[in-house]
Design an enzyme around this catalytic site. Structure first.
Site, mmCIF file in Angstrom:
data_model
loop_
_atom_site.group_PDB
_atom_site.id
_atom_site.type_symbol
_atom_site.label_atom_id
_atom_site.label_comp_id
_atom_site.label_asym_id
_atom_site.label_seq_id
_atom_site.Cartn_x
_atom_site.Cartn_y
_atom_site.Cartn_z
ATOM 1 N N ASN A 49 39.991 5.147 47.147
ATOM 2 C CA ASN A 49 38.093 5.286 46.238
ATOM 3 C C ASN A 49 38.109 5.988 44.867
ATOM 4 O OD1 ASN A 49 34.902 6.713 47.137
ATOM 5 N ND2 ASN A 49 35.955 8.272 48.243
ATOM 6 N N HIS B 40 33.336 14.459 62.152
ATOM 7 C CA HIS B 40 33.205 15.554 60.417
ATOM 8 C C HIS B 40 31.271 16.328 60.560
ATOM 9 C CE1 HIS B 40 35.482 14.663 57.444
ATOM 10 N NE2 HIS B 40 35.927 13.562 58.543
ATOM 11 N N ARG C 189 35.796 18.373 62.976
ATOM 12 C CA ARG C 189 35.631 18.997 61.838
ATOM 13 C C ARG C 189 34.457 20.109 61.194
ATOM 14 N NH1 ARG C 189 36.930 16.631 55.572
ATOM 15 N NH2 ARG C 189 35.520 17.103 55.167
ATOM 16 N N TYR D 289 32.358 20.565 48.531
ATOM 17 C CA TYR D 289 33.123 19.253 49.303
ATOM 18 C C TYR D 289 33.782 19.537 50.130
ATOM 19 C CZ TYR D 289 36.037 15.182 48.625
ATOM 20 O OH TYR D 289 36.769 13.942 48.929
ATOM 21 N N ASP E 3 38.927 21.563 56.663
ATOM 22 C CA ASP E 3 40.390 20.939 55.346
ATOM 23 C C ASP E 3 39.617 21.569 54.013
ATOM 24 O OD1 ASP E 3 40.628 19.861 53.703
ATOM 25 O OD2 ASP E 3 39.766 17.350 54.456
ATOM 26 N N HIS F 179 41.061 20.830 51.671
ATOM 27 C CA HIS F 179 41.065 20.054 50.202
ATOM 28 C C HIS F 179 41.791 20.528 49.245
ATOM 29 C CE1 HIS F 179 36.620 18.703 52.162
ATOM 30 N NE2 HIS F 179 37.983 17.728 51.577
ATOM 31 N N GLU G 257 43.527 21.969 57.109
ATOM 32 C CA GLU G 257 44.667 20.717 56.387
ATOM 33 C C GLU G 257 44.205 21.292 55.353
ATOM 34 O OE1 GLU G 257 41.502 17.393 57.314
ATOM 35 O OE2 GLU G 257 42.392 16.002 55.317
ATOM 36 N N GLU H 70 46.779 12.962 53.488
ATOM 37 C CA GLU H 70 46.358 11.940 52.969
ATOM 38 C C GLU H 70 45.761 11.133 51.347
ATOM 39 O OE1 GLU H 70 42.717 14.190 53.810
ATOM 40 O OE2 GLU H 70 41.594 13.584 51.941
ATOM 41 N N ARG I 156 48.802 13.651 57.166
ATOM 42 C CA ARG I 156 47.616 12.691 57.591
ATOM 43 C C ARG I 156 47.759 11.423 56.826
ATOM 44 N NH1 ARG I 156 43.618 13.712 58.250
ATOM 45 N NH2 ARG I 156 42.020 13.644 56.734
ATOM 46 N N HIS J 271 44.720 10.121 58.172
ATOM 47 C CA HIS J 271 43.230 9.851 57.481
ATOM 48 C C HIS J 271 42.275 8.984 58.183
ATOM 49 C CE1 HIS J 271 41.667 9.448 52.814
ATOM 50 N NE2 HIS J 271 40.657 11.164 54.050
ATOM 51 N N ASP K 42 35.683 6.069 52.803
ATOM 52 C CA ASP K 42 36.084 5.379 52.228
ATOM 53 C C ASP K 42 37.453 4.678 52.923
ATOM 54 O OD1 ASP K 42 37.019 8.339 51.472
ATOM 55 O OD2 ASP K 42 38.320 7.636 50.559
ATOM 56 N N GLU L 72 41.804 10.980 62.336
ATOM 57 C CA GLU L 72 40.111 10.904 61.846
ATOM 58 C C GLU L 72 39.292 9.818 61.702
ATOM 59 O OE1 GLU L 72 39.977 11.808 57.840
ATOM 60 O OE2 GLU L 72 38.044 12.715 57.707
HETATM 61 O O1 KDG Z 1 37.821 9.855 48.935
HETATM 62 C C1 KDG Z 1 38.644 11.343 49.145
HETATM 63 C C2 KDG Z 1 38.092 11.199 50.801
HETATM 64 O O2 KDG Z 1 38.633 10.542 51.646
HETATM 65 C C3 KDG Z 1 39.070 12.567 51.344
HETATM 66 O O3 KDG Z 1 37.749 13.949 50.186
HETATM 67 C C4 KDG Z 1 38.321 13.187 52.690
HETATM 68 O O4 KDG Z 1 39.492 15.143 52.603
HETATM 69 C C5 KDG Z 1 38.633 14.221 53.525
HETATM 70 C C6 KDG Z 1 39.128 13.554 55.049
HETATM 71 O O5 KDG Z 1 39.420 14.848 55.130
HETATM 72 O O6 KDG Z 1 38.661 13.081 55.146
HETATM 73 MG MG MG Z 2 40.915 15.869 54.003
#
Ligand code: KDG
Ligand code: MG
Length: 403
Positions: free
Chosen positions: A37, A122, A147, A159, A211, A213, A237, A263, A284, A313, A317, A340
């Site tokens: 991505n 999600h 999630r 995000y 998540d 992030h 996560e 991920e 992940r 993951h 994407d 996921e």
């Molecule tokens: O390209 C980045 C995404 O795949 C990511 O941010 C998604 O964190 C993510 C998830 O847990 O699916």
């Molecule tokens: Mg993630």
């Protein structure tokens, strides 16, 4: 069974995807996902300029040998671009192996360890109420694990939170990356409020995930994990940036909230301390970014020894080719935890017709020979590549923040 041709197909049915297609002398074809991505063309070029010339003439049945040839032969090992390229070759070769044996790929991995694969979806919202509604919608659609992400009150562009009425897509097309502001303290205060509400609304049965992030420092993540303990999350996560594995020891010492990470890992070398020291509960790493099925199965085997389960993951994407490959992996490995499932747009599903199915919160890869995914090249050609970037986070004072 010689490889006679290999080509890279880049398309953008709603978002960008890079796919490798390998053809053998017997006319069998295999597909591999090579989507990274925000940096898609780097992998496309790595494949077409450097890897494809190495594939033509090789025996498609030598999957393990080809993996090591590409991993060790490069001299400069690892890295997201290299490992995504290797993953694409590996997926395509397993697809061909399944078709040659007339079996779904999971049957080549020792068969199914379970009847189907538990997946999580999600749900997100700009407000607490919108997030409650989104979780309810996903629960109604049959998901047993969800999630939940919610914008922190007063903050724009959180995000992981989708735009209303649109399929959630983390990368934005056109222009430069969106820049958003991250504030740790309001987030740490709000997260337990969100999960308190969700537990009261949905009861103890539903599995809730969250998540982070990579936004926190270890002691902050420890505080978050502790504050979420009453709501017994399935996992928290990516609590901290994963480069610093020692950070997870601090989190672990303070909280029983299960931890998932990986991920962004490109191989076992990013996470073996975490696994061997049992600092995490779920790994992940994905088929596409961690070197394909061949390497991911080795990661799972190491994890199995240390009570760590898998949680691949599966964001949008990662193309339907990765989704299918992950489901064959998930069905077969003994220490599977959860998968996921963010889903794809209708345009994407039409470009990549697939055999995998969703039913009552679980998925099944299907029993077509190989991975069970095709690529409609004519339709793909009608969706040309469009540059897109993931957003960048800054702190209130303008410093670039981690994730
Ligand atoms: O390209 C980045 C995404 O795949 C990511 O941010 C998604 O964190 C993510 C998830 O847990 O699916
Ligand atoms: Mg993630």
């Amino acid at each position: 069974m010689k490889i006679t041709d290999a080509k890279v197909i880049v398309c953008s049915p709603g978002r960008n995807f890079v796919t490798l297609k390998i053809v053998t002398e017997d006319g069998l074809t295999g597909l591999g996902d090579a989507t990274l991505n925000g940096r898609e063309l780097a992998v496309a070029s790595y494949l077409s300029e450097h890897i494809v010339p190495l594939l033509v003439g090789r025996d498609a049945r030598r999957i393990e040998d080809t993996w090591h040839y590409l991993y060790k032969g490069v001299y400069w090992r690892k890295g997201a671009v290299t490992m995504t390229g290797i993953a694409a070759v590996d997926m395509a070769l397993w697809d061909i192996a399944g078709k040659a044996a007339n079996k779904p790929v999971y049957q080549l991995f020792g068969g199914a360890s379970r009847d189907d694969v538990l997946v999580y979806s999600h749900a997100s919202g700009a407000t607490l109420e919108q997030t409650v509604t989104a979780v309810a919608e996903h629960a109604r659609a049959g998901y047993r694990a969800i999630r939940a992400q919610c914008a922190v009150p007063g903050h724009q562009h959180s995000y992981g939170v989708g735009k209303p009425g649109r399929h959630y897509e983390p990368a934005e097309r056109g222009g430069l990356p969106l820049e958003s502001t991250w504030s740790t303290e309001p987030y740490l205060q709000f997260a337990p409020v969100l999960f308190d509400r969700l537990r009261r609304e949905f009861g103890p049965e539903i599995q809730l995930l969250h998540d982070v992030h990579h936004r926190l420092r270890p002691i902050e993540a420890a505080r978050l994990g502790k504050s979420l303990e009453p709501y017994h999350l399935f996992w928290m996560e990516d609590p901290v940036p994963a480069e610093l594995q020692e950070g997870f020891r601090t989190i672990r010492q303070h909280t029983t909230t299960p931890i998932a990470v990986g991920e962004v890992f490109d191989s076992i070398y990013d996470g073996y301390h975490l696994i061997q020291e049992q600092l995490i509960d779920y790994i992940r790493a994905s088929v596409v970014h961690a070197g394909g099925l061949t390497h991911l199965r080795k990661i799972a085997t190491l994890a199995e020894l240390y009570h760590v389960r898998t949680g691949c993951h599966g964001a949008s994407d990662l193309s339907p080719v990765t989704m299918a490959a992950a489901l064959h992996f998930d069905l077969s490995v003994h220490n599977f935890g959860i998968q996921e499932h963010m889903g794809h747009t209708r345009e994407t599903d039409l470009v990549f017709p697939h055999a995998y199915t969703f039913r009552e919160g679980t998925m099944y890869p299907g029993d077509r020979p190989g991975l069970g995914v095709d690529l409609d090249e004519t339709l793909a050609a009608s969706y040309p590549y469009q540059r897109a970037y993931l957003p960048v986070a800054r702190l209130e004072d303008g410093t670039i923040h981690s994730w």
